[in-house]
Design a protein around this motif. Structure first.
Motif, mmCIF file in Angstrom:
data_model
loop_
_atom_site.group_PDB
_atom_site.id
_atom_site.type_symbol
_atom_site.label_atom_id
_atom_site.label_comp_id
_atom_site.label_asym_id
_atom_site.label_seq_id
_atom_site.Cartn_x
_atom_site.Cartn_y
_atom_site.Cartn_z
ATOM 1 N N UNK A 283 0.826 -1.211 0.000
ATOM 2 C CA UNK A 283 0.000 0.000 0.000
ATOM 3 C C UNK A 283 0.856 1.255 0.000
ATOM 4 N N UNK A 284 0.269 2.319 -0.575
ATOM 5 C CA UNK A 284 0.825 3.668 -0.504
ATOM 6 C C UNK A 284 -0.235 4.562 0.123
ATOM 7 N N UNK A 285 0.175 5.337 1.111
ATOM 8 C CA UNK A 285 -0.733 6.284 1.755
ATOM 9 C C UNK A 285 -0.221 7.702 1.527
ATOM 10 N N UNK A 286 -1.113 8.581 1.082
ATOM 11 C CA UNK A 286 -0.814 9.996 0.919
ATOM 12 C C UNK A 286 -1.611 10.760 1.968
ATOM 13 N N UNK A 287 -0.889 11.365 2.898
ATOM 14 C CA UNK A 287 -1.511 12.074 4.023
ATOM 15 C C UNK A 287 -2.546 11.191 4.732
ATOM 16 N N UNK A 288 -2.171 9.927 4.934
ATOM 17 C CA UNK A 288 -2.995 9.003 5.699
ATOM 18 C C UNK A 288 -4.098 8.307 4.927
ATOM 19 N N UNK A 289 -4.271 8.673 3.655
ATOM 20 C CA UNK A 289 -5.346 8.079 2.844
ATOM 21 C C UNK A 289 -4.714 7.225 1.751
ATOM 22 N N UNK A 290 -5.268 6.034 1.541
ATOM 23 C CA UNK A 290 -4.675 5.133 0.552
ATOM 24 C C UNK A 290 -4.728 5.754 -0.835
#
Length: 413
Positions: free
Chosen positions: A66-73
């Motif tokens: 997974x990659x999260x940007x500012x806590x969102x996937x």
């Protein structure tokens, strides 16, 4: 005691695998990037740096993890929502058509302009501000195809900034740039991190620059992330040598630079130096293939760091202590092996005065001794030794005279 303020995590990867189709290029990526930080990805060509960046930008699908940007996937973002948080500057050369620099930079406003893409006065103000941030206001009305590579790269960064992102991903941003524009661009990116709170993740080949501008570095090789952390911790000599399979060079973390090792089977030279007086000479002699040894240096002297990086036979002494008998004896051995000796113009004090005795010893052994005038051009005081040493105003002039003397000594073929 004041506790450090926690920084917002803007990118996080968990057990991430990236690649093309079924082919995994990098695996087991568990990293995070904080707000306002500069992260450099280092590694040889083909290691997977670009693949990693393209996956973070969602230009390639995640293979696993997974990659999260500012806590969102990452996968949960709409295209326009992601574009307002993250922008990308790739190495692909653009076909600018007849765009001016301003018009091209303004294309970065697309996440904010709606379906028709019409620029408002506010959009134009943002674009002008972004050009100013990259020192390109004077290029605004120039056609993009008339700009130099360095100028064009500024406009690409301005276009990325016009999206008003909190993250910028850059793939080898200095690849086609000359020294001036390379240094200027890195300074601009570093300032964006510090002053605008933007996080920058860039793939680089220049270890020297990465060591100076990065908050974190990632070393990528062999299908995985070898190291990740602060450059002061990660960029150790052995780690950099292993990353790039260095043989004739070494990275020195204290100097923040790569040095090409000397020693090519030519004559041997012993350089008596200290307090930075020998660094330029060491590099010049190594470049010309001489086998280097040093007089006694404090172990924390910049000359000691440079000499060690060049694979010189370096004799050091504990800092703030007078030259020991053992160090004195070792340097005598180097002098006996040397074809000539150089006085680098070091200052003499109570702790290093035995280096003058070493110069006298060299003369007693009939070793040719040459000197480099210190800054200011005044022959240094050497307790009667100076008058017997020819001093030269520059390192190059000194070495030219040394090589002429060596040539005169060689027997006719």
């Amino acid at each position: 005691m004041t506790r450090p303020v926690p920084r917002t995590r803007v990118i996080e990867t968990r057990n991430l695998a990236v690649g093309y189709g079924p082919k995994v290029v990098l695996d087991h990526l568990n990293v995070h990037v904080d707000e306002g930080s500069f992260v450099s990805l280092l590694g040889p060509n083909g290691a997977g740096k670009t693949t990693f960046l393209r996956t973070l930008a969602r230009l390639l699908p995640v293979i696993k993890g997974s990659v999260f940007i500012r806590g969102k996937e990452l996968e949960l973002y709409s295209a326009s929502e992601l574009a307002r948080r993250l922008s990308v500057v790739l190495t692909n050369r653009v076909s600018p058509g007849l765009f001016t620099a301003f018009e091209f930079a303004a294309l970065g406003r697309y996440p904010h302009t709606g379906f028709l893409g019409k620029l408002s006065d506010a959009d134009r103000d943002v674009t002008r501000h972004c050009l100013k941030l990259v020192h390109a206001e004077d290029l605004a009305e120039r056609r993009l195809d008339t700009l130099s590579d360095g100028e064009r790269q500024k406009i690409l960064v301005a276009r990325a900034l016009a999206q008003e992102p909190k993250i910028i991903l850059l793939d080898e941003p200095t690849l086609h740039l000359d020294l001036k524009h390379r240094i200027e661009l890195m300074a601009i990116l570093q300032r964006l991190c510090r002053d605008e709170g933007i996080s920058v993740v860039a793939s680089l080949h220049d270890v020297d620059i990465a060591a100076k501008v990065s908050d974190q570095v990632g070393l990528i090789k062999g299908g995985t992330l070898i190291r990740w952390g602060a450059p002061e911790d990660v960029l150790q000599e052995d780690a950099v040598a292993s990353l790039y399979d260095f043989n004739g060079a070494s990275f020195n973390r204290r100097l923040g630079s790569i040095e090409l090792k000397g020693g090519g089977g030519r004559q041997r030279v012993c350089v008596i130096a200290g307090m930075g007086s020998g660094a330029v000479l060491y590099r010049l002699l190594a470049k010309r293939g001489y086998v280097l040894s040093t007089g006694v240096l404090p172990s924390n002297d910049v000359d000691a760091y440079v000499a060690a990086s060049l694979s010189a036979e370096c004799v050091t002494n504990s800092p703030m202590e007078a030259i020991s008998d053992e160090a004195f004896r070792k340097t005598k051995e180097h002098i006996l092996e040397a074809d000539f000796v150089i006085d680098a113009g070091f200052e003499v004090g109570s702790l290093n005065e035995r280096n003058v005795e070493l110069l006298r010893f060299a003369m007693e052994q009939n070793k040719p001794v040459y000197g480099r005038l210190p800054e200011g051009g005044v022959v240094p005081h050497r307790n009667g030794v100076s008058s017997r040493i020819p001093f030269y105003a520059s390192e190059h002039e000194l070495i030219e005279e040394v090589e002429a003397a060596l040539a005169r000594r060689r027997p006719e073929a």
